[in-house]
Design a protein around this motif. Structure first.
Motif, PDB file in Angstrom:
ATOM      1  N   GLN A  15       0.948  -1.045  -0.082  1.00 19.37           N
ATOM      2  CA  GLN A  15      -0.064  -0.098   0.009  1.00 19.37           C
ATOM      3  C   GLN A  15       1.040   1.179  -0.144  1.00 19.37           C
ATOM      4  O   GLN A  15       1.676   1.474   0.774  1.00 19.37           O
ATOM      5  CB  GLN A  15      -0.993  -0.037   1.290  1.00 19.37           C
ATOM      6  CG  GLN A  15      -1.693   1.378   1.283  1.00 19.37           C
ATOM      7  CD  GLN A  15      -2.654   1.264   0.271  1.00 19.37           C
ATOM      8  OE1 GLN A  15      -3.466   0.299  -0.200  1.00 19.37           O
ATOM      9  NE2 GLN A  15      -2.949   2.514  -0.435  1.00 19.37           N
ATOM     10  N   MET A  16       0.601   2.295  -0.943  1.00 21.71           N
ATOM     11  CA  MET A  16       1.635   3.248  -1.052  1.00 21.71           C
ATOM     12  C   MET A  16       0.944   4.294  -0.869  1.00 21.71           C
ATOM     13  O   MET A  16      -0.363   4.755  -2.072  1.00 21.71           O
ATOM     14  CB  MET A  16       2.261   3.406  -2.626  1.00 21.71           C
ATOM     15  CG  MET A  16       3.124   1.762  -2.653  1.00 21.71           C
ATOM     16  SD  MET A  16       4.194   1.921  -4.114  1.00 21.71           S
ATOM     17  CE  MET A  16       2.854   1.958  -5.439  1.00 21.71           C
ATOM     18  N   ASN A  17       1.006   5.337  -0.047  1.00 20.28           N
ATOM     19  CA  ASN A  17       0.311   6.432   0.072  1.00 20.28           C
ATOM     20  C   ASN A  17       1.180   7.718   0.223  1.00 20.28           C
ATOM     21  O   ASN A  17       2.559   7.582   0.011  1.00 20.28           O
ATOM     22  CB  ASN A  17      -0.292   6.466   1.471  1.00 20.28           C
ATOM     23  CG  ASN A  17      -1.535   5.406   1.750  1.00 20.28           C
ATOM     24  OD1 ASN A  17      -1.981   4.934   0.843  1.00 20.28           O
ATOM     25  ND2 ASN A  17      -1.450   4.779   2.802  1.00 20.28           N
ATOM     26  N   SER A  18       0.687   8.881  -0.049  1.00 17.35           N
ATOM     27  CA  SER A  18       1.455  10.176  -0.311  1.00 17.35           C
ATOM     28  C   SER A  18       2.468   9.947  -1.304  1.00 17.35           C
ATOM     29  O   SER A  18       3.600  10.481  -0.960  1.00 17.35           O
ATOM     30  CB  SER A  18       2.025  10.455   1.165  1.00 17.35           C
ATOM     31  OG  SER A  18       1.234  10.671   2.101  1.00 17.35           O
ATOM     32  N   LEU A  19       2.040   9.504  -2.313  1.00 10.13           N
ATOM     33  CA  LEU A  19       3.122   9.119  -3.507  1.00 10.13           C
ATOM     34  C   LEU A  19       3.949  10.375  -3.974  1.00 10.13           C
ATOM     35  O   LEU A  19       3.285  11.529  -4.146  1.00 10.13           O
ATOM     36  CB  LEU A  19       2.640   8.697  -4.541  1.00 10.13           C
ATOM     37  CG  LEU A  19       2.229   6.973  -4.134  1.00 10.13           C
ATOM     38  CD1 LEU A  19       1.360   6.421  -5.312  1.00 10.13           C
ATOM     39  CD2 LEU A  19       3.643   6.317  -4.157  1.00 10.13           C
TER      40      LEU A  19
END
Lengths: 121, 106
Positions: free
Chosen positions: A82-86
């Protein structure tokens, strides 16, 4: 045949989120540590994160701590990222890899073909 | 954090040449050192683990040596399929890759 197949990559705007998946087959997924490794365009390899067999231990490279979360579902033979604030600097091909341990030596012996993540407005 | 360096960053060689690539760790990592080969557009492939153990299926012309902070990957007689980029990786403390060495045709 031992195989890892990544999916979920795509184009996302800066600040956005994306969830990568890796489907494992041909081996007992629940018996292995698993890693995510990325490669920015024209650059070298960077280890991103890994996770223990039961999910109880997780480690991250400093540049993604607090933004990315690695997880797994052993019942589904699947690994996730899960990748956030890319950010633009997260643009890369993301590889899923199996971590093999032999007498305390760890190495990545099976790799997927990768999925491409592009962070751009 | 453990930093890895490789030298040279690139080299040109001919088929049949003996090629040596060096990898250095910023602190002692015992023999927790792996080598990978990557061809353009492809996933990396494990060549050597634990500094000197040849992965199953990898040709014997590849060999690794070293311990502590200094390591070497040697290709005894370069073959056409060996033109690629080579990465070292430490596994003493999680994982760190070296910056890579590109081997191309002279």
């Amino acid at each position: 045949e031992v195989q890892l197949v990544e999916s979920g990559g795509g184009l996302v705007q800066p600040g956005g989120s994306l969830r990568l998946s890796c489907a494992a087959s041909g081996f007992t997924f629940s018996s292995y540590w698993m890693s995510w490794v990325r490669q920015a365009p024209g650059k070298g390899l960077e280890w991103v994160a890994n996770i223990k067999q039961d999910g109880s231990e997780k480690y991250y490279v400093d540049s993604v701590k607090g933004r990315f979360t690695i997880s797994r579902d052993n019942a589904k033979n699947s690994l996730y990222l899960q990748m956030n604030s890319l950010r633009a600097e997260d643009t890369a091909v993301y590889y899923c890899a199996r971590d093999l341990e032999l007498r305390y030596y760890y190495y990545m012996d099976v790799w997927g073909k990768g999925t491409t993540v592009t962070v751009s407005s | 954090d453990i930093q890895m360096t490789q030298s040279p960053s690139s080299l040109s060689a001919s088929v049949g040449d003996r090629v040596t690539i060096t990898c250095r760790a910023s602190q002692s990592i015992s023999s927790y050192l792996n080598w990978y080969q990557q061809k353009p557009g492809k996933a990396p492939k494990l060549l050597i683990y634990a500094a000197s153990s040849l992965q199953s299926g990898v040709p014997s012309r590849f060999s690794g040596s070293g311990s502590g902070t200094d390591f070497t990957l040697t290709i005894s007689s370069l073959q056409p399929e060996d033109f690629a980029t080579y990465y070292c990786q430490q596994s003493y403390s999680v994982f760190t890759f070296g910056p890579g060495t590109k081997v191309d045709i002279k």
